[in-house]
Scaffold this active site. Structure first.
Site, short mmCIF file in Angstrom:
data_model
loop_
_atom_site.label_atom_id
_atom_site.label_comp_id
_atom_site.label_asym_id
_atom_site.label_seq_id
_atom_site.Cartn_x
_atom_site.Cartn_y
_atom_site.Cartn_z
N CYS A 78 -4.12 0.81 -2.58
CA CYS A 78 -4.09 -0.44 -1.82
C CYS A 78 -2.95 -1.32 -2.35
CB CYS A 78 -5.41 -1.18 -1.98
SG CYS A 78 -6.84 -0.31 -1.31
N CYS B 284 -10.43 -5.46 0.02
CA CYS B 284 -11.66 -4.67 0.04
C CYS B 284 -12.45 -4.94 -1.26
CB CYS B 284 -11.35 -3.18 0.18
SG CYS B 284 -10.58 -2.43 -1.28
N CYS C 50 -10.76 -3.80 -4.51
CA CYS C 50 -9.63 -4.65 -4.89
C CYS C 50 -10.07 -6.03 -5.34
CB CYS C 50 -8.64 -4.73 -3.74
SG CYS C 50 -7.78 -3.14 -3.49
N GLU D 181 -3.16 -4.29 -3.35
CA GLU D 181 -3.64 -5.01 -4.53
C GLU D 181 -3.50 -4.17 -5.79
OE1 GLU D 181 -6.10 -6.35 -0.94
OE2 GLU D 181 -5.24 -4.48 -1.69
N ASN E 91 0.83 -1.20 0.00
CA ASN E 91 0.00 0.00 0.00
C ASN E 91 0.87 1.25 0.00
OD1 ASN E 91 0.66 -0.66 2.75
ND2 ASN E 91 -1.04 0.54 3.50
N VAL E 92 0.34 2.30 -0.63
CA VAL E 92 1.01 3.59 -0.71
C VAL E 92 -0.02 4.65 -0.35
CG1 VAL E 92 2.27 5.20 -2.21
CG2 VAL E 92 2.52 2.72 -2.56
N GLU E 93 0.08 5.15 0.89
CA GLU E 93 -0.89 6.14 1.36
C GLU E 93 -0.57 7.52 0.82
OE1 GLU E 93 -2.14 4.01 5.54
OE2 GLU E 93 -0.96 5.84 5.64
#
Length: 131
Positions: free
Chosen positions: A57, A90, A93, A59, A46-48
């Protein structure tokens, strides 16, 4: 097919890439790993983002790596949290996974290995657009 997949190796790859997750806001890094139909393993984390809505996400990162790496179909998928425990994708994804793995994709879930038809029943996919 599930018995020929090295699920522990996939989980280990997901745990490894999880350590590279960029999660300065939630402090919840996530890692994902999948096996392709050519036998390759693709990973993503994940990369916020400060603008939460544009966070990626794990995925999404994995599917991007799949496509930029030349494509193929996903045949087995797993996703882990910051503790290395299996978590579920989720809804958004799950749709991405369906697009790149289809009904046959096997997913490591919190309740065991499941086909995508159980993870995303009655999915919408490319077949509907061909009608």
């Amino acid at each position: 097919m599930s018995n020929t997949i090295d699920w522990e190796a996939l989980r280990a790859a997901a745990r490894d890439v999880m350590t590279r997750g960029y999660a300065p806001y939630s402090h919840y890094p996530v890692g994902a790993a999948a096996l392709t139909d050519s036998g390759d393993v693709v990973v993503g984390c994940n990369v916020e983002n400060a603008a939460y809505g544009v966070t990626l996400c794990a995925e999404c990162s994995l599917v991007s790596a799949l496509v930029t790496g030349g494509g193929g179909r996903l045949v087995a998928f797993t996703c882990v949290d910051r503790d290395g425990e299996t978590i579920m994708a989720c809804g958004r994804c799950r749709q991405l996974l369906w697009e790149h793995g289809g009904a046959e994709l096997l997913v490591d879930t919190t309740s065991g290995i499941r086909p995508m038809t159980e993870v995303l029943p009655e999915a919408f996919g490319p077949e509907q657009l061909e009608r």
